[in-house]
Enzyme design. Sequence first.
Site, PDB file in Angstrom:
ATOM      1  CE  LYS A 155       9.808  46.081  79.346  1.00 32.04           C
ATOM      2  NZ  LYS A 155       8.997  44.945  79.806  1.00 32.04           N
ATOM      3  CB  ILE A 156      13.344  44.240  73.429  1.00 31.52           C
ATOM      4  CG1 ILE A 156      13.873  44.973  74.657  1.00 31.52           C
ATOM      5  CG2 ILE A 156      14.427  44.127  72.356  1.00 31.52           C
ATOM      6  CD1 ILE A 156      14.923  44.202  75.461  1.00 31.52           C
ATOM      7  CG  ASP A 175       4.565  37.150  73.375  1.00 28.58           C
ATOM      8  OD1 ASP A 175       3.963  36.609  74.331  1.00 28.58           O
ATOM      9  OD2 ASP A 175       5.446  38.003  73.537  1.00 28.58           O
ATOM     10  N   PRO A 208      12.229  36.029  77.494  1.00 29.67           N
ATOM     11  CG  PRO A 208      10.756  35.897  79.294  1.00 29.67           C
ATOM     12  CD  PRO A 208      10.801  36.190  77.828  1.00 29.67           C
ATOM     13  CB  THR A 234      19.819  41.036  71.650  1.00 31.27           C
ATOM     14  OG1 THR A 234      18.396  41.103  71.471  1.00 31.27           O
ATOM     15  CG2 THR A 234      20.526  41.425  70.373  1.00 31.27           C
ATOM     16  CB  SER A 235      16.817  37.269  74.581  1.00 32.94           C
ATOM     17  OG  SER A 235      15.933  38.178  73.955  1.00 32.94           O
ATOM     18  NE  ARG A 236      19.489  37.268  80.833  1.00 29.46           N
ATOM     19  CZ  ARG A 236      19.504  38.579  80.603  1.00 29.46           C
ATOM     20  NH1 ARG A 236      19.868  39.037  79.418  1.00 29.46           N
ATOM     21  NH2 ARG A 236      19.193  39.427  81.556  1.00 29.46           N
ATOM     22  CG  HIS A 297      25.013  40.686  77.933  1.00 24.92           C
ATOM     23  ND1 HIS A 297      24.609  39.555  78.590  1.00 24.92           N
ATOM     24  CD2 HIS A 297      23.944  41.521  77.968  1.00 24.92           C
ATOM     25  CE1 HIS A 297      23.367  39.704  79.016  1.00 24.92           C
ATOM     26  NE2 HIS A 297      22.945  40.906  78.640  1.00 24.92           N
TER      27      HIS A 297
HETATM   28  P1  NAD Z   1       9.384  41.762  78.097  1.00 25.80           P
HETATM   29  O1  NAD Z   1       9.063  41.122  79.390  1.00 25.80           O
HETATM   30  O2  NAD Z   1       8.830  43.116  77.812  1.00 25.80           O
HETATM   31  O3  NAD Z   1       8.921  40.798  76.900  1.00 25.80           O
HETATM   32  C1  NAD Z   1       9.177  39.431  76.861  1.00 25.80           C
HETATM   33  C2  NAD Z   1       8.103  38.794  75.983  1.00 25.80           C
HETATM   34  O4  NAD Z   1       8.455  37.425  75.807  1.00 25.80           O
HETATM   35  C3  NAD Z   1       6.700  38.847  76.611  1.00 25.80           C
HETATM   36  O5  NAD Z   1       5.779  39.401  75.692  1.00 25.80           O
HETATM   37  C4  NAD Z   1       6.400  37.375  76.899  1.00 25.80           C
HETATM   38  O6  NAD Z   1       5.002  37.061  76.756  1.00 25.80           O
HETATM   39  C5  NAD Z   1       7.224  36.707  75.811  1.00 25.80           C
HETATM   40  N1  NAD Z   1       7.457  35.291  76.037  1.00 25.80           N
HETATM   41  C6  NAD Z   1       7.531  34.618  77.207  1.00 25.80           C
HETATM   42  N2  NAD Z   1       7.728  33.306  76.956  1.00 25.80           N
HETATM   43  C7  NAD Z   1       7.766  33.154  75.622  1.00 25.80           C
HETATM   44  C8  NAD Z   1       7.922  32.038  74.753  1.00 25.80           C
HETATM   45  N3  NAD Z   1       8.074  30.810  75.231  1.00 25.80           N
HETATM   46  N4  NAD Z   1       7.923  32.270  73.436  1.00 25.80           N
HETATM   47  C9  NAD Z   1       7.741  33.509  72.932  1.00 25.80           C
HETATM   48  N5  NAD Z   1       7.600  34.609  73.689  1.00 25.80           N
HETATM   49  C10 NAD Z   1       7.597  34.429  75.027  1.00 25.80           C
HETATM   50  O7  NAD Z   1      10.966  41.752  77.984  1.00 25.80           O
HETATM   51  P2  NAD Z   1      11.893  42.699  77.096  1.00 25.80           P
HETATM   52  O8  NAD Z   1      12.189  43.957  77.851  1.00 25.80           O
HETATM   53  O9  NAD Z   1      11.339  42.801  75.739  1.00 25.80           O
HETATM   54  O10 NAD Z   1      13.250  41.864  77.099  1.00 25.80           O
HETATM   55  C11 NAD Z   1      13.348  40.619  76.422  1.00 25.80           C
HETATM   56  C12 NAD Z   1      14.621  39.935  76.878  1.00 25.80           C
HETATM   57  O11 NAD Z   1      15.742  40.685  76.421  1.00 25.80           O
HETATM   58  C13 NAD Z   1      14.797  39.917  78.408  1.00 25.80           C
HETATM   59  O12 NAD Z   1      14.172  38.776  78.972  1.00 25.80           O
HETATM   60  C14 NAD Z   1      16.268  39.886  78.604  1.00 25.80           C
HETATM   61  O13 NAD Z   1      16.692  38.537  78.779  1.00 25.80           O
HETATM   62  C15 NAD Z   1      16.833  40.417  77.284  1.00 25.80           C
HETATM   63  N6  NAD Z   1      17.625  41.641  77.435  1.00 25.80           N
HETATM   64  C16 NAD Z   1      18.886  41.667  76.948  1.00 25.80           C
HETATM   65  C17 NAD Z   1      19.651  42.828  77.038  1.00 25.80           C
HETATM   66  C18 NAD Z   1      21.049  42.903  76.479  1.00 25.80           C
HETATM   67  O14 NAD Z   1      21.782  43.836  76.789  1.00 25.80           O
HETATM   68  N7  NAD Z   1      21.461  41.982  75.615  1.00 25.80           N
HETATM   69  C19 NAD Z   1      19.112  43.947  77.673  1.00 25.80           C
HETATM   70  C20 NAD Z   1      17.804  43.887  78.157  1.00 25.80           C
HETATM   71  C21 NAD Z   1      17.061  42.734  78.037  1.00 25.80           C
END
Ligand code: NAD
Length: 338
Positions: A155-156, A175, A208, A234-236, A297
């Site tokens: 999504k992001i 991805d 993730p 911005t992920s982890r 964060h």
């Molecule tokens: P999402 O589940 O919609 O998308 C994650 C994508 O990552 C999926 O398409 C998945 O197939 C892909 N993926 C999985 N393993 C992978 C790999 N090894 N290499 C490449 N891609 C891979 O998640 P999202 O809503 O887009 O969120 C992404 C991340 O953002 C979350 O996991 C969370 O950790 C982080 N996040 C951070 C904040 C913040 O405030 N900083 C807020 C929300 C989410």
Amino acid sequence: MTTIGFYDTKSYDRTFFESAARAELVQWRFHEFHLSTETAATASGAQAVCVFVNDRLDRPCLEALQRGGVRLIALRCAGFNNVDLVAAQALGLVVTRVPAYSPHAVAEHALGLLLTLNRKIHRAYNRVREHNFSLDGLVGFDICGKTVGVVGTGKIGRITAQIYRGFEAKVTAYDPVPLPDWAEARGVNYTDLDTVLATSDILTLHLPLTPDTHHLLNERTLARLKPGAFIINTSRGKLIDTTALISHLKSGHLGGVALDVYEEEEGIFFEDHSSQVLQDDELNLLLSFPNVLITSHQAFLTHEALGEIARVTTENILKLGSGQPFLPTTILTPVAVP
Ligand code: NAD
């Protein structure tokens, strides 16, 4: 009346959650401390706990929660790497999250970090306030025409990619579950991770944290990046090996790094430590670099996202004991993850 132990509470949490449900339906027990094995006894008598990214719900913590009568773990975030889902399921605890509160909030923050870091707006802001109107050292680059590598097109990642396309950047993506129709419609090219790493001027992480993605960027993979590349995370935090990152910054290999998450953020981020000596030497070092920008964060922190987090979390909590099913897209148990 459902009682909820609410952990790691901030003032904005209270504001949004107190207005998300009628006061006669829920009793919030707001705690400022984290939920962990050591604090789990404070949930005794509650039917649910509401937790955030740095609460640690390992097996002993979950066992203590279950003994105290908790039946629902409601994560008020998307990521769930801090909960032992296998243990939760074995203990009969339902775990829910908020899968998408505002992907725009996070994507827009990721772009804000890149724009700030690249055009050195944070430095310019401080200079001008001190009546220093010099432009020396503030040269950035056009995003138009650059190659942006998006790792993770969920999504992001998809929104981030689309925004960069608006800047007329070339966007490549990796991805394991690609979306070819979306990519074609948006002018995004999928390729393998190694190619994304080797060709990106800007690398932006939107995947993730799992055992497979831990230290995705390490000494070996960072070495693949183009000289002068920018990294936005911005992920982890644990997606990046901080020691290796520092070494690539010190050598001058990387052009810039913007982090909204940090490997060892637990116990530091979200809190005011301004009157203390920060004990984390790697964070101190990162903060000293002119081409590193760190936020605590906060990518999710918009009115829209907070409202949606409170709405979805509270809706699930109100279903507890009602006989109605939890919102299906929010349930993490039965476990369907590694
Ligand atoms: P999402 O589940 O919609 O998308 C994650 C994508 O990552 C999926 O398409 C998945 O197939 C892909 N993926 C999985 N393993 C992978 C790999 N090894 N290499 C490449 N891609 C891979 O998640 P999202 O809503 O887009 O969120 C992404 C991340 O953002 C979350 O996991 C969370 O950790 C982080 N996040 C951070 C904040 C913040 O405030 N900083 C807020 C929300 C989410």
